[in-house]
Design an enzyme around this catalytic site. Sequence first.
Site, PDB file in Angstrom:
ATOM      1  N   LYS A 105      -9.322  10.157   1.864  1.00 30.71           N
ATOM      2  CA  LYS A 105      -9.655   9.841   0.463  1.00 30.71           C
ATOM      3  C   LYS A 105     -10.204  11.025  -0.345  1.00 30.71           C
ATOM      4  O   LYS A 105     -10.790  10.839  -1.409  1.00 30.71           O
ATOM      5  CB  LYS A 105     -10.615   8.649   0.348  1.00 30.71           C
ATOM      6  CG  LYS A 105     -10.259   7.430   1.150  1.00 30.71           C
ATOM      7  CD  LYS A 105      -8.784   7.125   1.176  1.00 30.71           C
ATOM      8  CE  LYS A 105      -8.195   6.645  -0.122  1.00 30.71           C
ATOM      9  NZ  LYS A 105      -6.708   6.498  -0.014  1.00 30.71           N
TER      10      LYS A 105
ATOM     11  N   GLY B  12      -8.213  13.478  -1.408  1.00 26.48           N
ATOM     12  CA  GLY B  12      -7.135  14.063  -2.201  1.00 26.48           C
ATOM     13  C   GLY B  12      -5.993  14.572  -1.333  1.00 26.48           C
ATOM     14  O   GLY B  12      -5.193  15.425  -1.757  1.00 26.48           O
ATOM     15  N   THR B  13      -5.893  14.019  -0.135  1.00 26.04           N
ATOM     16  CA  THR B  13      -4.880  14.439   0.847  1.00 26.04           C
ATOM     17  C   THR B  13      -3.457  14.320   0.290  1.00 26.04           C
ATOM     18  O   THR B  13      -2.658  15.255   0.400  1.00 26.04           O
ATOM     19  CB  THR B  13      -4.973  13.527   2.106  1.00 26.04           C
ATOM     20  OG1 THR B  13      -6.346  13.242   2.358  1.00 26.04           O
ATOM     21  CG2 THR B  13      -4.317  14.158   3.296  1.00 26.04           C
TER      22      THR B  13
ATOM     23  N   TRP C 115      -2.285  14.160  -2.729  1.00 25.43           N
ATOM     24  CA  TRP C 115      -2.006  15.107  -3.820  1.00 25.43           C
ATOM     25  C   TRP C 115      -1.816  16.518  -3.271  1.00 25.43           C
ATOM     26  O   TRP C 115      -0.865  17.224  -3.634  1.00 25.43           O
ATOM     27  CB  TRP C 115      -3.172  15.054  -4.810  1.00 25.43           C
ATOM     28  CG  TRP C 115      -2.941  15.813  -6.087  1.00 25.43           C
ATOM     29  CD1 TRP C 115      -1.749  16.269  -6.575  1.00 25.43           C
ATOM     30  CD2 TRP C 115      -3.944  16.178  -7.035  1.00 25.43           C
ATOM     31  NE1 TRP C 115      -1.949  16.906  -7.777  1.00 25.43           N
ATOM     32  CE2 TRP C 115      -3.285  16.857  -8.080  1.00 25.43           C
ATOM     33  CE3 TRP C 115      -5.328  15.993  -7.105  1.00 25.43           C
ATOM     34  CZ2 TRP C 115      -3.983  17.351  -9.178  1.00 25.43           C
ATOM     35  CZ3 TRP C 115      -6.024  16.479  -8.199  1.00 25.43           C
ATOM     36  CH2 TRP C 115      -5.352  17.148  -9.228  1.00 25.43           C
TER      37      TRP C 115
ATOM     38  N   HIS D 156      -6.582  15.062   9.671  1.00 24.60           N
ATOM     39  CA  HIS D 156      -7.959  14.838   9.218  1.00 24.60           C
ATOM     40  C   HIS D 156      -8.944  15.393  10.250  1.00 24.60           C
ATOM     41  O   HIS D 156     -10.153  15.291  10.072  1.00 24.60           O
ATOM     42  CB  HIS D 156      -8.240  13.343   9.055  1.00 24.60           C
ATOM     43  CG  HIS D 156      -7.506  12.673   7.931  1.00 24.60           C
ATOM     44  ND1 HIS D 156      -7.495  13.178   6.644  1.00 24.60           N
ATOM     45  CD2 HIS D 156      -6.801  11.525   7.872  1.00 24.60           C
ATOM     46  CE1 HIS D 156      -6.792  12.365   5.868  1.00 24.60           C
ATOM     47  NE2 HIS D 156      -6.357  11.362   6.588  1.00 24.60           N
TER      48      HIS D 156
ATOM     49  N   ARG E  17     -14.028  16.596  -1.420  1.00 24.56           N
ATOM     50  CA  ARG E  17     -14.261  15.863  -2.666  1.00 24.56           C
ATOM     51  C   ARG E  17     -15.716  15.424  -2.715  1.00 24.56           C
ATOM     52  O   ARG E  17     -16.320  15.156  -1.666  1.00 24.56           O
ATOM     53  CB  ARG E  17     -13.344  14.637  -2.694  1.00 24.56           C
ATOM     54  CG  ARG E  17     -13.330  13.904  -4.010  1.00 24.56           C
ATOM     55  CD  ARG E  17     -12.368  12.727  -3.961  1.00 24.56           C
ATOM     56  NE  ARG E  17     -12.194  12.149  -5.274  1.00 24.56           N
ATOM     57  CZ  ARG E  17     -11.537  11.015  -5.515  1.00 24.56           C
ATOM     58  NH1 ARG E  17     -10.975  10.356  -4.507  1.00 24.56           N
ATOM     59  NH2 ARG E  17     -11.424  10.548  -6.739  1.00 24.56           N
TER      60      ARG E  17
HETATM   61  P1  A3P Z   1      -9.236   7.296  -6.304  1.00 20.41           P
HETATM   62  O1  A3P Z   1      -9.371   6.199  -5.287  1.00 20.41           O
HETATM   63  O2  A3P Z   1     -10.560   7.793  -6.778  1.00 20.41           O
HETATM   64  O3  A3P Z   1      -8.321   6.944  -7.418  1.00 20.41           O
HETATM   65  P2  A3P Z   1      -6.191  10.522  -0.246  1.00 20.41           P
HETATM   66  O4  A3P Z   1      -4.861  10.999  -0.685  1.00 20.41           O
HETATM   67  O5  A3P Z   1      -6.951  11.526   0.561  1.00 20.41           O
HETATM   68  O6  A3P Z   1      -6.125   9.188   0.401  1.00 20.41           O
HETATM   69  O7  A3P Z   1      -7.089  10.381  -1.562  1.00 20.41           O
HETATM   70  C1  A3P Z   1      -6.830   9.334  -2.466  1.00 20.41           C
HETATM   71  C2  A3P Z   1      -7.436   9.665  -3.805  1.00 20.41           C
HETATM   72  O8  A3P Z   1      -6.648  10.668  -4.462  1.00 20.41           O
HETATM   73  C3  A3P Z   1      -7.401   8.448  -4.726  1.00 20.41           C
HETATM   74  O9  A3P Z   1      -8.584   8.558  -5.542  1.00 20.41           O
HETATM   75  C4  A3P Z   1      -6.122   8.680  -5.496  1.00 20.41           C
HETATM   76  O10 A3P Z   1      -6.036   7.976  -6.705  1.00 20.41           O
HETATM   77  C5  A3P Z   1      -6.184  10.188  -5.717  1.00 20.41           C
HETATM   78  N1  A3P Z   1      -4.868  10.779  -6.003  1.00 20.41           N
HETATM   79  C6  A3P Z   1      -3.682  10.519  -5.400  1.00 20.41           C
HETATM   80  N2  A3P Z   1      -2.705  11.244  -5.951  1.00 20.41           N
HETATM   81  C7  A3P Z   1      -3.255  11.987  -6.929  1.00 20.41           C
HETATM   82  C8  A3P Z   1      -2.746  12.945  -7.866  1.00 20.41           C
HETATM   83  N3  A3P Z   1      -1.462  13.274  -7.905  1.00 20.41           N
HETATM   84  N4  A3P Z   1      -3.626  13.495  -8.721  1.00 20.41           N
HETATM   85  C9  A3P Z   1      -4.926  13.186  -8.706  1.00 20.41           C
HETATM   86  N5  A3P Z   1      -5.473  12.284  -7.850  1.00 20.41           N
HETATM   87  C10 A3P Z   1      -4.653  11.700  -6.961  1.00 20.41           C
END
Ligand code: A3P
Length: 321
Positions: free
Chosen positions: A65, A67-68, A70, A130, A151
């Site tokens: 969670k 930003g993986t 992205w 992770h 994050r």
């Molecule tokens: P939120 O739950 O705050 O919206 P992970 O990919 O590690 O599981 O992290 C998920 C978080 O990254 C989520 O945050 C998600 O919305 C956010 N996220 C996913 N894709 C994204 C993107 N392209 N740009 C910005 N945030 C992104």
Amino acid sequence: ANESNITAMEEEERFISGLPSHKDSPSLRNYKQFWIPEKDLVRIRSLEKTFAPRPTDVFVASMPKAGTTWLKALAFSILCRKEYSPLTSAPHPLLSLNPHECVPFLDAVIRGLDHAFVESMPSPRLLSFHTPFSLLPASIVDTCKIIYVCREPKDTFTSSWKFYNSLMMNNNIYGIDIDKLFELFCAEVQAYGPLWEHALEYWRESLANSDKVLFLRYEEMIDDPAKVMRRMAIFMGCEFSEEEESMGVVEELTRLCSFDSLKKVEDNKNESFFYEGMSVKKSLLYRKGGVGDWVNHLTPEMGRRIDSITEEKLAGSSLRF
Ligand code: A3P
């Protein structure tokens, strides 16, 4: 040989089931100071034997969670831009596949993207985990490059709660009580956590070996994704050329990987993948995006509690979230 393999597997299972667990989070085991999902731990502990790193491998690493998804999209689009140019009309894989299908995990394996798949990938491979830095086999640390994203803890916690809560509800199991999860978080019982140690290990390594570990923050990616992409490209050894800059390639890739763009992809809207027997709607990976959503879900007192843990954990280090 078969029989001794079975004995080795049994021994491994016995070892892992003997590790400390927490009554409110029974699927996690405490291994060398980190809380690792039991099934992932088997894979992590066998990496040294089962995974053959290549010098061209690049890893995306993170706490869940942070930003993986992205970061995977950004890294993939940079590394594969010759093959999949954002400036042509040819369909880009990120417009039909989920970033997790383009960049497989080695530890939290999603069904279908297994060992054989990783082996079959052409070089340069983009992979991910992770796994905390101190649990990585020396073969990976010595051979490969790692891009890490962290994050802010309150936002990471909020994102985790929203994600696991929806995941459980979608699988008709149960909703997750935020207060219970919060207490676990403050007790540092978090999948792959404690978050602070996780980040600190990669932070220290990035300071000691900046050509091996690139340390990024979700917040700086939000603030200036193009700037982060340029740093990533230099780190991966594929810097954007002047020609690419003048054609606006960086901006195009930034747009392709943006929250709004990925969220709109049909596959991400409607499909699911399987993880450890649970169906995960891909849309859960794109919830809200952005910085500071914790204020909408946590009380100020909860925020202060996480902040004070963060302050204590980072004391004496130069890391700031
Ligand atoms: P939120 O739950 O705050 O919206 P992970 O990919 O590690 O599981 O992290 C998920 C978080 O990254 C989520 O945050 C998600 O919305 C956010 N996220 C996913 N894709 C994204 C993107 N392209 N740009 C910005 N945030 C992104």
